[in-house]
Design a protein around this motif. Structure first.
Motif, PDB file in Angstrom:
ATOM      1  N   PHE A  71       5.118  10.256   5.294  1.00 53.22           N
ATOM      2  CA  PHE A  71       4.478   9.149   5.995  1.00 53.22           C
ATOM      3  C   PHE A  71       4.723   7.832   5.272  1.00 53.22           C
ATOM      4  O   PHE A  71       4.985   6.797   5.896  1.00 53.22           O
ATOM      5  CB  PHE A  71       2.977   9.397   6.153  1.00 53.22           C
ATOM      6  CG  PHE A  71       2.620  10.041   7.460  1.00 53.22           C
ATOM      7  CD1 PHE A  71       2.637   9.297   8.632  1.00 53.22           C
ATOM      8  CD2 PHE A  71       2.282  11.390   7.531  1.00 53.22           C
ATOM      9  CE1 PHE A  71       2.324   9.873   9.855  1.00 53.22           C
ATOM     10  CE2 PHE A  71       1.961  11.977   8.746  1.00 53.22           C
ATOM     11  CZ  PHE A  71       1.983  11.221   9.909  1.00 53.22           C
ATOM     12  N   TYR A  72       4.653   7.872   3.947  1.00 53.49           N
ATOM     13  CA  TYR A  72       4.922   6.647   3.184  1.00 53.49           C
ATOM     14  C   TYR A  72       6.379   6.216   3.384  1.00 53.49           C
ATOM     15  O   TYR A  72       6.668   5.025   3.516  1.00 53.49           O
ATOM     16  CB  TYR A  72       4.621   6.858   1.707  1.00 53.49           C
ATOM     17  CG  TYR A  72       3.141   6.893   1.395  1.00 53.49           C
ATOM     18  CD1 TYR A  72       2.292   5.894   1.850  1.00 53.49           C
ATOM     19  CD2 TYR A  72       2.593   7.921   0.632  1.00 53.49           C
ATOM     20  CE1 TYR A  72       0.929   5.915   1.571  1.00 53.49           C
ATOM     21  CE2 TYR A  72       1.229   7.953   0.347  1.00 53.49           C
ATOM     22  CZ  TYR A  72       0.407   6.956   0.815  1.00 53.49           C
ATOM     23  OH  TYR A  72      -0.937   6.979   0.541  1.00 53.49           O
ATOM     24  N   PHE A  73       7.295   7.178   3.397  1.00 56.83           N
ATOM     25  CA  PHE A  73       8.697   6.842   3.637  1.00 56.83           C
ATOM     26  C   PHE A  73       8.875   6.202   5.013  1.00 56.83           C
ATOM     27  O   PHE A  73       9.561   5.178   5.155  1.00 56.83           O
ATOM     28  CB  PHE A  73       9.571   8.097   3.537  1.00 56.83           C
ATOM     29  CG  PHE A  73      10.931   7.938   4.161  1.00 56.83           C
ATOM     30  CD1 PHE A  73      11.924   7.212   3.516  1.00 56.83           C
ATOM     31  CD2 PHE A  73      11.212   8.483   5.405  1.00 56.83           C
ATOM     32  CE1 PHE A  73      13.169   7.031   4.097  1.00 56.83           C
ATOM     33  CE2 PHE A  73      12.450   8.319   5.999  1.00 56.83           C
ATOM     34  CZ  PHE A  73      13.429   7.592   5.337  1.00 56.83           C
TER      35      PHE A  73
ATOM     36  N   LEU B 228       0.835  -1.201   0.000  1.00 55.62           N
ATOM     37  CA  LEU B 228       0.000   0.000   0.000  1.00 55.62           C
ATOM     38  C   LEU B 228       0.870   1.252   0.000  1.00 55.62           C
ATOM     39  O   LEU B 228       0.536   2.253  -0.638  1.00 55.62           O
ATOM     40  CB  LEU B 228      -0.935  -0.008   1.213  1.00 55.62           C
ATOM     41  CG  LEU B 228      -2.030  -1.076   1.216  1.00 55.62           C
ATOM     42  CD1 LEU B 228      -2.845  -0.986   2.497  1.00 55.62           C
ATOM     43  CD2 LEU B 228      -2.931  -0.910   0.001  1.00 55.62           C
ATOM     44  N   SER B 229       1.982   1.187   0.746  1.00 51.55           N
ATOM     45  CA  SER B 229       2.916   2.312   0.752  1.00 51.55           C
ATOM     46  C   SER B 229       3.543   2.511  -0.625  1.00 51.55           C
ATOM     47  O   SER B 229       3.736   3.639  -1.084  1.00 51.55           O
ATOM     48  CB  SER B 229       4.013   2.095   1.802  1.00 51.55           C
ATOM     49  OG  SER B 229       3.467   2.091   3.092  1.00 51.55           O
TER      50      SER B 229
ATOM     51  N   LEU C 190       3.333   5.827  -2.842  1.00 56.07           N
ATOM     52  CA  LEU C 190       4.484   6.536  -3.396  1.00 56.07           C
ATOM     53  C   LEU C 190       4.383   6.658  -4.913  1.00 56.07           C
ATOM     54  O   LEU C 190       4.743   7.687  -5.494  1.00 56.07           O
ATOM     55  CB  LEU C 190       5.781   5.831  -2.996  1.00 56.07           C
ATOM     56  CG  LEU C 190       6.213   6.009  -1.542  1.00 56.07           C
ATOM     57  CD1 LEU C 190       7.422   5.125  -1.233  1.00 56.07           C
ATOM     58  CD2 LEU C 190       6.540   7.463  -1.239  1.00 56.07           C
ATOM     59  N   LEU C 191       3.877   5.606  -5.560  1.00 51.52           N
ATOM     60  CA  LEU C 191       3.669   5.673  -7.005  1.00 51.52           C
ATOM     61  C   LEU C 191       2.619   6.732  -7.345  1.00 51.52           C
ATOM     62  O   LEU C 191       2.733   7.428  -8.367  1.00 51.52           O
ATOM     63  CB  LEU C 191       3.237   4.309  -7.544  1.00 51.52           C
ATOM     64  CG  LEU C 191       4.323   3.217  -7.557  1.00 51.52           C
ATOM     65  CD1 LEU C 191       3.725   1.880  -7.995  1.00 51.52           C
ATOM     66  CD2 LEU C 191       5.482   3.606  -8.475  1.00 51.52           C
TER      67      LEU C 191
END
Length: 338
Positions: free
Chosen positions: A245-247, A191-192, A196-197
């Motif tokens: 947050f994704y990182f 999901l992350s 990011l994509l």
């Protein structure tokens, strides 16, 4: 927060610190190639959505104990020393060898990535004021938006970046690991990746000038000076927070070699540009064209990061990067005794 939670938070932030310095080096290595490679251009923009905000946040986290006491003054002395020495070294080498375009040699205009040192010095002093305020984060965001309307260049004294990124420094200062929702921690890494994509798709489908992500320019310098332009910066803040947050979802929480390397990122930060700028000035990047060669550039960035974290490199460069500055105290003591 008990000692165990504090240790877990420290490990998490040290792991993040290493990954972030790796992305700093990658961004600097691929920057000369972003005009010829669409993939590198996307990667470059993607990195810039989170690597500076998160590096500022990590720096704020490790400034929790800052006070204007003896240890605090020593930390300010070290930051000032790093800026004084490396601003001189990089400016000298640029005038003799690098010849980077658009460089102005002045102690009041930080050279390249050294803006971070100047801003770090200011952020620590700003802490003394903002931690006594109500709603300091809200005030810092308002200042970050308003500084874009300044009538002078944003690069002077790193003025723009200092205020634009200060909310992330404050966020790091107040951060502890329990602030990340458990649902987010359990979130599937796929999901992350999708998130990011999505950020990369947005960056590629929107004509966003990378200068907005640098945050070193006023709205006038960005060619967007309108009364409502501050709303654009709020949008950039939102994009940076989402990407950050994704990182963070990929940062490991367990202690490992990454944790140890995270303690010594100052060596990579201060030294890697000597290598990358030498390669650029020698024209080596002009020979990079194929997919294999582009891949080697990424491996080159990883190799630089790994190399500068080795014990023998740290031993050799420690007198320059971590000198004994106790002579300041002796000099001040003599002045007071006269």
């Amino acid at each position: 927060m008990d000692r165990e939670d504090n240790a877990t938070s420290n490990t998490f932030m040290l792991n993040a610190k290493f990954l972030l310095i790796l992305f700093v080096v990658i961004a600097n290595c691929i920057e000369p190639l972003i005009q010829q490679s669409a993939a590198f251009h996307s990667l470059y923009l993607g990195i810039y959505t989170f690597h500076i905000p998160m590096f500022v946040m990590v720096t704020g986290y490790f400034s929790k104990n800052f006070r204007l006491d003896v240890p605090g003054i020593k930390s300010l002395q070290m930051i000032f020393y790093h800026y004084l020495i490396f601003q001189s070294l990089y400016s000298l080498l640029d005038s003799l060898a690098f010849h980077a375009p658009g460089v102005r040699y002045s102690f009041f205009i930080p050279y390249s990535l050294l803006w971070f040192l100047f801003s770090h010095f200011c952020w620590r002093l700003l802490l003394l004021l903002f931690t006594k305020m109500q709603h300091p984060l809200v005030v810092s965001v308002i200042l970050g938006v308003l500084v874009g309307y300044a009538p002078f260049t944003g690069t002077l004294l790193s003025f723009s970046r200092t205020l634009v990124f200060f909310p992330f420094f404050l966020a790091g200062y107040y951060f502890h690991l329990d602030m990340i929702p458990k649902q987010f921690v359990r979130m599937n890494k796929w999901l992350s990746v999708i998130g990011l994509l999505g950020v990369l798709f947005f960056l590629n489908s929107t004509p966003l000038d990378p200068k907005w992500l640098y945050s070193s320019f006023t709205y006038k310098e960005l060619g967007a000076f309108h009364w409502y332009t501050g709303a654009y910066r709020l949008g950039v803040y939102a994009l940076e927070i989402i990407a950050s947050f994704y990182f963070l979802s990929f940062v490991p929480r367990k202690q490992s070699i990454l944790t140890e390397w995270g303690k010594y990122t100052v060596y990579v930060f201060l030294l890697h540009a000597f290598i990358t700028k030498t390669a650029i000035s020698m024209g080596l990047f002009s020979y990079i064209h194929t997919f294999t060669q582009l891949t080697l550039v990424l491996l080159f960035a990883v190799a630089i990061t790994w190399l500068l974290l080795q014990d023998w490199v740290r031993r050799f460069s420690r007198p320059l990067i971590e000198p004994d500055l106790s002579f300041w105290e002796r000099w001040i003591s003599r002045k007071h005794s006269i």
